[in-house]
Design a protein around this motif. Structure first.
Motif, PDB file in Angstrom:
ATOM      1  N   UNK A  78       0.866  -1.175   0.000  1.00 20.71           N
ATOM      2  CA  UNK A  78       0.000   0.000   0.000  1.00 20.71           C
ATOM      3  C   UNK A  78       0.903   1.226   0.000  1.00 20.71           C
ATOM      4  N   UNK A  79       0.678   2.147  -0.935  1.00 24.93           N
ATOM      5  CA  UNK A  79       1.504   3.345  -1.027  1.00 24.93           C
ATOM      6  C   UNK A  79       0.653   4.548  -0.621  1.00 24.93           C
ATOM      7  N   UNK A  80       1.158   5.293   0.344  1.00 24.80           N
ATOM      8  CA  UNK A  80       0.489   6.489   0.834  1.00 24.80           C
ATOM      9  C   UNK A  80       1.343   7.684   0.392  1.00 24.80           C
ATOM     10  N   UNK A  81       0.668   8.720  -0.105  1.00 19.48           N
ATOM     11  CA  UNK A  81       1.364   9.899  -0.635  1.00 19.48           C
ATOM     12  C   UNK A  81       1.991  10.736   0.468  1.00 19.48           C
ATOM     13  N   UNK A  82       2.730  11.735   0.051  1.00 23.94           N
ATOM     14  CA  UNK A  82       3.381  12.668   0.970  1.00 23.94           C
ATOM     15  C   UNK A  82       2.379  13.466   1.798  1.00 23.94           C
ATOM     16  N   UNK A  83       1.124  13.480   1.352  1.00 26.22           N
ATOM     17  CA  UNK A  83       0.082  14.227   2.061  1.00 26.22           C
ATOM     18  C   UNK A  83      -0.880  13.305   2.820  1.00 26.22           C
ATOM     19  N   UNK A  84      -0.524  12.020   2.927  1.00 28.11           N
ATOM     20  CA  UNK A  84      -1.324  11.092   3.719  1.00 28.11           C
ATOM     21  C   UNK A  84      -2.516  10.497   3.001  1.00 28.11           C
ATOM     22  N   UNK A  85      -2.459  10.413   1.694  1.00 31.67           N
ATOM     23  CA  UNK A  85      -3.554   9.825   0.912  1.00 31.67           C
ATOM     24  C   UNK A  85      -3.112   8.495   0.305  1.00 31.67           C
ATOM     25  N   UNK A  86      -3.959   7.481   0.478  1.00 35.39           N
ATOM     26  CA  UNK A  86      -3.701   6.194  -0.170  1.00 35.39           C
ATOM     27  C   UNK A  86      -3.876   6.388  -1.668  1.00 35.39           C
ATOM     28  N   UNK A  87      -2.850   6.028  -2.449  1.00 38.31           N
ATOM     29  CA  UNK A  87      -3.004   6.200  -3.889  1.00 38.31           C
ATOM     30  C   UNK A  87      -2.543   5.018  -4.724  1.00 38.31           C
ATOM     31  N   UNK A  88      -2.015   3.974  -4.117  1.00 41.99           N
ATOM     32  CA  UNK A  88      -1.671   2.788  -4.904  1.00 41.99           C
ATOM     33  C   UNK A  88      -1.743   1.565  -4.006  1.00 41.99           C
ATOM     34  N   UNK A  89      -2.305   0.501  -4.560  1.00 37.47           N
ATOM     35  CA  UNK A  89      -2.341  -0.793  -3.887  1.00 37.47           C
ATOM     36  C   UNK A  89      -1.851  -1.812  -4.905  1.00 37.47           C
ATOM     37  N   UNK A  90      -0.814  -2.526  -4.535  1.00 35.80           N
ATOM     38  CA  UNK A  90      -0.231  -3.526  -5.420  1.00 35.80           C
ATOM     39  C   UNK A  90      -0.267  -4.875  -4.724  1.00 35.80           C
ATOM     40  N   UNK A  91      -0.499  -5.920  -5.499  1.00 38.95           N
ATOM     41  CA  UNK A  91      -0.367  -7.257  -4.956  1.00 38.95           C
ATOM     42  C   UNK A  91       0.809  -7.899  -5.649  1.00 38.95           C
TER      43      UNK A  91
END
Length: 184
Positions: A150-163
């Motif tokens: 799970x990748x969270x942006x520099x501003x605290x927003x989830x923006x990518x989910x990879x399996x």
């Protein structure tokens, strides 16, 4: 095998899509394994955060090695947090803590936790945030195995989910880490 991109959200924040504000990522803290200390995620503002889910019973040493390489390469703009979860398999076998001894890297390893939403309050709070719409503002998603990133942006927003499936696709991950997320 390559990483399967499960979901990639970055154009619109949760408030615009859903008409509600997601709970703050930066209100969370992560207790760390074997150190007695924790990481307050407010310290991660301005950096991306990569949350990696690993099976506590069978640590994926290849993934952990790749995460170490990524953390070292992007140390100035990325924080990698590994969360070992104990409810990924139907095995009743207890988690052998010695499997995690000697595994180290530049990433942070959280305390052992339940990963599935069905685990209720036993689920790690950070995993609760990334898997519940009320936290991340995008969707409800259950963890079905190790290797979720799970990748969270520099501003605290989830923006990518990879399996992850096989080795991590470095170019795709680099592209995600180099992306700028509009903060609406």
């Amino acid at each position: 095998m390559k990483i399967l991109v499960h979901l990639f959200l970055y154009l619109y924040p949760a408030a615009l899509i859903l008409g509600q504000e997601a709970s703050s990522f930066y209100q969370l803290s992560v207790a760390l394994k074997d150190s007695g200390r924790s990481v307050n995620l407010v310290a991660c503002q301005g950096k991306k955060v990569l949350v990696a889910v690993c099976d506590a019973r069978e640590p994926d040493t290849q993934l952990l090695s790749q995460l170490n390489d990524v953390q070292q390469k992007y140390h100035d703009r990325l924080v990698v947090i590994v969360i070992p979860v104990n409810d990924l398999s139907s095995s009743a076998k207890a988690v052998d803590a010695s499997r995690w001894q000697g595994i180290s890297g530049s990433y942070e390893v959280a305390t052992l936790s339940a990963g599935k939403k069905s685990s209720g309050s036993a689920q790690h709070p950070l995993l609760g945030w990334v898997t519940n719409e009320s936290g991340n503002g995008h969707f409800d998603h259950d963890i079905k195995g190790g290797g979720y990133l799970f990748v969270i942006s520099e501003t605290g927003r989830l923006f990518a989910v990879l399996q992850r499936s096989g080795s991590m696709e470095q170019k795709l991950l680099q592209r995600i880490l180099d992306s700028k997320v509009a903060d609406h």
